[in-house]
Every structure is written in C-alpha cells, then in structure tokens.
Design an enzyme around this catalytic site. Structure first.
Site, PDB file in Angstrom:
ATOM      1  N   ALA A  66     -45.155 -94.231  38.488  1.00 43.69           N
ATOM      2  CA  ALA A  66     -45.469 -93.937  37.094  1.00 43.69           C
ATOM      3  C   ALA A  66     -44.373 -93.017  36.565  1.00 43.69           C
ATOM      4  CB  ALA A  66     -46.830 -93.260  37.008  1.00 43.69           C
ATOM      5  N   GLY A 111     -47.037 -95.488  41.583  1.00 41.71           N
ATOM      6  CA  GLY A 111     -47.491 -96.605  40.751  1.00 41.71           C
ATOM      7  C   GLY A 111     -46.817 -97.917  41.122  1.00 41.71           C
ATOM      8  N   GLU A 134     -47.313 -89.093  45.416  1.00 45.43           N
ATOM      9  CA  GLU A 134     -47.852 -88.244  44.342  1.00 45.43           C
ATOM     10  C   GLU A 134     -48.128 -86.816  44.784  1.00 45.43           C
ATOM     11  OE1 GLU A 134     -48.896 -91.312  45.065  1.00 45.43           O
ATOM     12  OE2 GLU A 134     -49.023 -92.508  43.247  1.00 45.43           O
TER      13      GLU A 134
HETATM   14  N1  COA Z   1     -40.490 -91.482  36.799  1.00 44.26           N
HETATM   15  C1  COA Z   1     -39.521 -91.226  35.904  1.00 44.26           C
HETATM   16  N2  COA Z   1     -38.215 -91.306  36.204  1.00 44.26           N
HETATM   17  C2  COA Z   1     -37.890 -91.669  37.456  1.00 44.26           C
HETATM   18  C3  COA Z   1     -38.844 -91.956  38.434  1.00 44.26           C
HETATM   19  C4  COA Z   1     -40.212 -91.855  38.063  1.00 44.26           C
HETATM   20  N3  COA Z   1     -41.205 -92.135  38.905  1.00 44.26           N
HETATM   21  N4  COA Z   1     -38.219 -92.272  39.580  1.00 44.26           N
HETATM   22  C5  COA Z   1     -36.898 -92.201  39.320  1.00 44.26           C
HETATM   23  N5  COA Z   1     -36.697 -91.833  38.044  1.00 44.26           N
HETATM   24  C6  COA Z   1     -35.415 -91.633  37.343  1.00 44.26           C
HETATM   25  C7  COA Z   1     -34.738 -90.334  37.746  1.00 44.26           C
HETATM   26  O1  COA Z   1     -35.271 -89.248  37.026  1.00 44.26           O
HETATM   27  C8  COA Z   1     -33.316 -90.651  37.384  1.00 44.26           C
HETATM   28  O2  COA Z   1     -33.163 -90.544  35.999  1.00 44.26           O
HETATM   29  P1  COA Z   1     -31.876 -89.776  35.356  1.00 44.26           P
HETATM   30  O3  COA Z   1     -30.692 -90.544  35.865  1.00 44.26           O
HETATM   31  O4  COA Z   1     -32.073 -89.884  33.870  1.00 44.26           O
HETATM   32  O5  COA Z   1     -31.916 -88.373  35.901  1.00 44.26           O
HETATM   33  C9  COA Z   1     -33.194 -92.126  37.720  1.00 44.26           C
HETATM   34  O6  COA Z   1     -34.513 -92.647  37.726  1.00 44.26           O
HETATM   35  C10 COA Z   1     -32.590 -92.386  39.090  1.00 44.26           C
HETATM   36  O7  COA Z   1     -33.348 -91.680  40.047  1.00 44.26           O
HETATM   37  P2  COA Z   1     -32.700 -90.697  41.133  1.00 44.26           P
HETATM   38  O8  COA Z   1     -33.760 -89.742  41.588  1.00 44.26           O
HETATM   39  O9  COA Z   1     -31.430 -90.107  40.631  1.00 44.26           O
HETATM   40  O10 COA Z   1     -32.343 -91.742  42.305  1.00 44.26           O
HETATM   41  P3  COA Z   1     -32.197 -91.446  43.864  1.00 44.26           P
HETATM   42  O11 COA Z   1     -31.629 -92.676  44.444  1.00 44.26           O
HETATM   43  O12 COA Z   1     -31.504 -90.162  44.081  1.00 44.26           O
HETATM   44  O13 COA Z   1     -33.709 -91.245  44.384  1.00 44.26           O
HETATM   45  C11 COA Z   1     -36.044 -91.832  44.581  1.00 44.26           C
HETATM   46  C12 COA Z   1     -34.605 -92.336  44.391  1.00 44.26           C
HETATM   47  C13 COA Z   1     -36.960 -93.029  44.425  1.00 44.26           C
HETATM   48  C14 COA Z   1     -36.196 -91.247  46.001  1.00 44.26           C
HETATM   49  C15 COA Z   1     -36.361 -90.748  43.531  1.00 44.26           C
HETATM   50  O14 COA Z   1     -35.982 -91.221  42.261  1.00 44.26           O
HETATM   51  C16 COA Z   1     -37.815 -90.360  43.477  1.00 44.26           C
HETATM   52  O15 COA Z   1     -38.284 -89.633  44.333  1.00 44.26           O
HETATM   53  N6  COA Z   1     -38.543 -90.818  42.423  1.00 44.26           N
HETATM   54  C17 COA Z   1     -39.899 -90.424  42.187  1.00 44.26           C
HETATM   55  C18 COA Z   1     -40.846 -91.145  43.121  1.00 44.26           C
HETATM   56  C19 COA Z   1     -42.274 -90.696  42.864  1.00 44.26           C
HETATM   57  O16 COA Z   1     -42.622 -89.555  43.050  1.00 44.26           O
HETATM   58  N7  COA Z   1     -43.088 -91.638  42.395  1.00 44.26           N
HETATM   59  C20 COA Z   1     -44.470 -91.389  42.114  1.00 44.26           C
HETATM   60  C21 COA Z   1     -44.649 -91.020  40.695  1.00 44.26           C
HETATM   61  S1  COA Z   1     -46.376 -90.703  40.321  1.00 44.26           S
END
Ligand code: COA
Length: 260
Positions: A66, A111, A134
C-alpha cells in the site's frame, strides 16, 4: 488518469492488467485501488475475456505494498476506509468468476502480497521477494493479509511473516504453499503464457463452478460445501460445454468450449 495507473493488454482470451507506477514500485494508492476495481468489473463483463493475468510494471516489483506516502498522515477513520477500499478489491478478485493469475515479477510486499493472495493462482520469478512487512511501519496488514495468509499457508508461516516482517525468497514461498510455481525470471512469461492458455481453452462455466465451489467451501461447513458442489455439478448438465466435452472425449477429438 485511470489509464496511466493501469495498463491493459489482450492476447486472445487472456487479459493482462498491469499496475503501472514503476517509479513507486507499483505501490497501491487509493486511485490505483479504484482503477483496479473498475478494470476487474470491465473484464467480468467482457465475454471475450476468459483469464486475467495481474502483474506490476518494471523489472523490480509486482507491488511493493500500500502507498506509504498516502497513508502516513491519514486520520483513523480514513485509515479504516483505506483498509475497506483495499479489502473490497481483494474480495472482488477472490470471488472473480474467471481465473486470475498473479504474475509476481519482483517484490510482492504488504498490499502486494495481499493482492497476489486474492488471485487464484500465483507464479513467481525466482528473484521475487514476498512478505508482510507492515510491522516495520508500526502497522498490521489491512487488505486481508492476516486472514488469507493464514488460510493459504497456516499459522506458523503467517505468524513468522507478519510478526517478523522479513520477506521470504520465491523458493521458500513455494515451500510454504504461498505460490504455485517459481520460474527463472527470464522464463516467467513463458510459464505464465502456458498456464493462461491452458485455462483460456478450458470450459469457462466449469471453471466458474470450480472457483465458486472452492470459494464457498473455504468458508462453510463440509455438509454445506458438499450440497453447494452438488448443485453446481447439476448445473453443468445445463451447459453446451458439458455435452461438448463429454462427446469430444467419446469421439476421441479435442473439445471446443463456447462458454454456454
Ligand atoms: N509506498 C509508497 N512508495 C513506495 C513503496 C510503498 N509501499 N515502496 C516503494 N516506494 C517508493 C520509494 O519511496 C521510492 O520512491 P522515491 O524514489 O520517490 O523515493 C521508490 O518507490 C523506489 O523505492 P526504493 O525504496 O528506493 O527501492 P529499493 O530498491 O531501495 O527498496 C523495497 C525496495 C521494496 C525494499 C523498499 O522500497 C521498501 O521497503 N518498500 C516498502 C515495503 C513495505 O513496507 N510495504 C508495505 C506497505 S504497507
């Protein structure tokens, strides 16, 4: 707006719906949830569509969760509404009358895993990472994750994934029963196409009967489930496809199912 959030492409009777926010790893904001619901409604109404493939744009993610940026300042009632919005979509997919395959091409987190679990079948690239992180945000899964993972993979796996928030690699997700198949990343499309084509050639009303029986059966007592199966089984005898399938077997030819 809606068109840019999602991409839709048809290959024969197979419709691929792609969440298209690759710069945000296809995170699900409210507008994307609404667009997905509308896309599924359209696919349900379109008789030429027999199978749905759901995936994420770009090389990195199926859906990374999400949208955290959209959630961070929400007041409690809006948080509840956001959960309901997500759950409504997941329920629509779970109860969809045509098979839905999740093409997990990368991160399926939060999500994203909840979206994949609402689909009927899941095929993951060997590079995919799958989890419910989460807890790391001070949150809990809100689009059905605690419930669907529990039913899909049991208590031990659900407690591990939700309490630790640590993702698992695709092969472990396969061992836990979370995904149906793992393919090498460069062979993912081949695996998806083969599965989707097989389903596209099957009898649509029988597929629907199976989906309905398994959905109903997963949520009721055995006697009720058996009665429901019997009713659906009887209904099949009203279809041209059942006559065609059984006759084709006896004639030693390939059946052609019309969905009637
Ligand atoms: N919601 C909003 N934005 C998200 C997102 C999410 N769930 N997951 C990734 N993004 C965005 C990042 O903020 C970033 O945006 P920006 O370039 O404007 O700063 C972009 O997507 C790329 O993500 P980034 O974190 O730089 O990539 P990464 O390869 O370093 O890491 C993940 C990948 C998946 C490990 C990391 O993005 C992450 O932990 N995401 C959240 C996962 C999560 O907690 N999901 C549950 C949500 S309830």
């Amino acid at each position: 707006m809606t068109e840019s959030l999602l991409l839709t492409a048809d290959r024969g009777a197979v419709r691929t719906i792609t969440v298209n926010r690759p710069d945000k790893l296809n995170a699900l904001n409210a507008a994307t949830l609404d667009a997905l619901l509308a896309a599924f409604d359209a696919a349900a109404a379109d008789e030429t569509v027999r199978v749905i493939v759901l995936t994420g744009a770009g090389p990195k993610a199926f859906v990374a969760g999400a949208d955290i940026a959209e959630m961070t300042d929400l007041p409690p009632v809006a948080g509840r509404d956001f959960s309901q919005r997500g759950q409504r979509l997941m329920r629509r997919i779970e109860t969809f009358p045509k098979p839905v395959i999740a093409r997990i091409n990368g991160f399926a987190l939060g999500g994203g895993l909840e979206l994949a679990m609402a689909c009927h079948l899941r095929v993951a690239a060997d590079t995919a990472k799958i989890g419910q992180p989460e807890i790391n945000l001070g949150l809990i899964p809100g689009f059905g994750g605690t419930q669907r993972l529990l039913r899909l993979a049991g208590r031990a796996a659900t407690l591990e994934l939700c309490l630790t928030g640590s993702p698992v690699v695709a092969d472990r997700a396969l061992a836990l029963g979370i995904v149906n198949k793992v393919a090498a990343a460069d062979a993912l499309d081949e695996a998806i196409d083969a599965l989707a084509d097989q389903l596209a050639q099957a009898a649509p009303l029988a597929l629907r009967g199976i989906l309905d029986c398994i959905h109903v059966g997963g949520e009721c007592a055995m006697e009720e489930g058996l009665a429901y199966e019997t009713a659906q089984f009887g209904l099949m005898f009203a279809t041209d496809d059942m006559r065609e399938g059984t006759r084709a077997f006896l004639d030693r030819r390939k059946p052609a199912f019309a969905g009637r």
